[in-house]
Write a protein that holds these residues in place. Structure first.
Motif, PDB file in Angstrom:
ATOM      1  N   ILE A 142       6.271  31.036 -17.268  1.00 48.17           N
ATOM      2  CA  ILE A 142       5.242  30.331 -16.510  1.00 48.17           C
ATOM      3  C   ILE A 142       5.622  28.866 -16.522  1.00 48.17           C
ATOM      4  CG2 ILE A 142       2.810  29.659 -16.406  1.00 48.17           C
ATOM      5  CD1 ILE A 142       2.195  32.310 -17.914  1.00 48.17           C
ATOM      6  N   TRP A 143       5.743  28.280 -15.337  1.00 44.61           N
ATOM      7  CA  TRP A 143       6.022  26.859 -15.210  1.00 44.61           C
ATOM      8  C   TRP A 143       4.719  26.173 -14.818  1.00 44.61           C
ATOM      9  CZ3 TRP A 143      11.267  26.212 -12.175  1.00 44.61           C
ATOM     10  CH2 TRP A 143      12.303  26.812 -12.906  1.00 44.61           C
ATOM     11  N   ALA A 144       4.254  25.270 -15.669  1.00 46.62           N
ATOM     12  CA  ALA A 144       2.974  24.604 -15.442  1.00 46.62           C
ATOM     13  C   ALA A 144       3.192  23.142 -15.054  1.00 46.62           C
ATOM     14  CB  ALA A 144       2.119  24.683 -16.704  1.00 46.62           C
ATOM     15  N   ALA A 145       2.556  22.763 -13.958  1.00 40.45           N
ATOM     16  CA  ALA A 145       2.596  21.359 -13.538  1.00 40.45           C
ATOM     17  C   ALA A 145       1.833  20.528 -14.564  1.00 40.45           C
ATOM     18  CB  ALA A 145       1.967  21.210 -12.155  1.00 40.45           C
ATOM     19  N   ALA A 146       2.161  19.252 -14.637  1.00 40.89           N
ATOM     20  CA  ALA A 146       1.497  18.364 -15.580  1.00 40.89           C
ATOM     21  C   ALA A 146      -0.009  18.379 -15.335  1.00 40.89           C
ATOM     22  CB  ALA A 146       2.045  16.947 -15.441  1.00 40.89           C
ATOM     23  N   SER A 147      -0.759  18.764 -16.355  1.00 39.50           N
ATOM     24  CA  SER A 147      -2.219  18.830 -16.260  1.00 39.50           C
ATOM     25  C   SER A 147      -2.775  19.140 -17.637  1.00 39.50           C
ATOM     26  CB  SER A 147      -2.655  19.909 -15.261  1.00 39.50           C
ATOM     27  OG  SER A 147      -2.201  21.177 -15.681  1.00 39.50           O
ATOM     28  N   THR A 148      -4.090  19.097 -17.751  1.00 37.65           N
ATOM     29  CA  THR A 148      -4.765  19.513 -18.972  1.00 37.65           C
ATOM     30  C   THR A 148      -5.409  20.856 -18.704  1.00 37.65           C
ATOM     31  OG1 THR A 148      -5.197  17.221 -19.593  1.00 37.65           O
ATOM     32  CG2 THR A 148      -6.561  18.918 -20.642  1.00 37.65           C
ATOM     33  N   ASN A 149      -5.120  21.835 -19.547  1.00 37.96           N
ATOM     34  CA  ASN A 149      -5.656  23.188 -19.381  1.00 37.96           C
ATOM     35  C   ASN A 149      -6.413  23.581 -20.632  1.00 37.96           C
ATOM     36  OD1 ASN A 149      -4.187  24.363 -16.828  1.00 37.96           O
ATOM     37  ND2 ASN A 149      -2.691  23.143 -17.948  1.00 37.96           N
ATOM     38  N   THR A 150      -7.610  24.115 -20.434  1.00 44.00           N
ATOM     39  CA  THR A 150      -8.399  24.581 -21.560  1.00 44.00           C
ATOM     40  C   THR A 150      -8.758  26.052 -21.337  1.00 44.00           C
ATOM     41  OG1 THR A 150     -10.447  23.838 -20.513  1.00 44.00           O
ATOM     42  CG2 THR A 150      -9.380  22.301 -22.027  1.00 44.00           C
ATOM     43  N   PRO A 151      -8.806  26.838 -22.408  1.00 47.97           N
ATOM     44  CA  PRO A 151      -9.091  28.271 -22.258  1.00 47.97           C
ATOM     45  C   PRO A 151     -10.563  28.575 -21.990  1.00 47.97           C
ATOM     46  CG  PRO A 151      -8.751  27.734 -24.547  1.00 47.97           C
ATOM     47  CD  PRO A 151      -8.452  26.486 -23.765  1.00 47.97           C
ATOM     48  N   GLY A 152     -11.430  27.652 -22.264  1.00 49.14           N
ATOM     49  CA  GLY A 152     -12.857  27.867 -22.061  1.00 49.14           C
ATOM     50  C   GLY A 152     -13.637  26.667 -22.551  1.00 49.14           C
TER      51      GLY A 152
END
Length: 170
Positions: A142-152
């Protein structure tokens, strides 16, 4: 004069489908010209409209106006590939307007992607890491663009990664 034969017109149809870790189906469509000899050219760089500039060729033979597909195996996971279709008959020849790119074994995640949300490209990237992890096949990157990701929303919420590799900051 050829009876009912005109110069062919060809496209890359629906593009690339059934992308796997080391395989992909390269699609096209002969839209005009009656019948023509069909070729699917592909490789790790765009060979343009020069037949011998492409690394690999699928020769599909003479086809009538129709949708067609060529399934290719032995591709390298994470390698950028391009493909383009070509048709020729007694009245002339045609190349698809542009090459299509694809990367086997990679799904994309970008929070502001506005496309199909299927992970197939940056434009069609999954818009959440949760969906990327949920729908990405086992063994894929999985290639993720620069960002903030939260699971919930809760502090204790976590992502579960099973047999995938995540690269970020693109």
């Amino acid at each position: 004069k050829g009876f009912g034969v005109s110069a062919p017109t060809i496209t890359t149809g629906t593009g690339v489908t059934n992308i796997g870790i080391t395989n992909a189906t390269l699609n096209g469509e002969l839209t005009a010209g009656g019948g023509a000899d069909i070729y699917v050219y592909y490789g790790t760089f765009d060979g343009g409209t020069t037949n011998n500039a492409w690394s690999y060729t699928n020769i599909l033979g003479t086809l009538s106006q129709q949708v067609f597909a060529a399934t290719n195996g032995g591709l390298t996971q994470g390698q950028l590939y391009y493909y383009r279709t070509y048709a020729t008959n007694a009245a002339g020849y045609d190349w698809a307007n542009a090459a299509v790119w694809f990367i086997p074994g990679i799904k994309f995640m970008k929070v502001d992607a506005a496309g199909a949300n299927d992970g197939s490209s940056w434009a069609n990237a999954y818009t959440t890491m949760t969906n990327a992890l949920k729908y990405c096949p086992s063994g894929w990157e999985i290639w993720a663009a620069a960002s903030t990701n939260t699971p919930g929303p809760a502090v204790g919420d976590t992502f579960t990664v099973t047999n995938n590799v995540i690269y970020g900051g693109f």
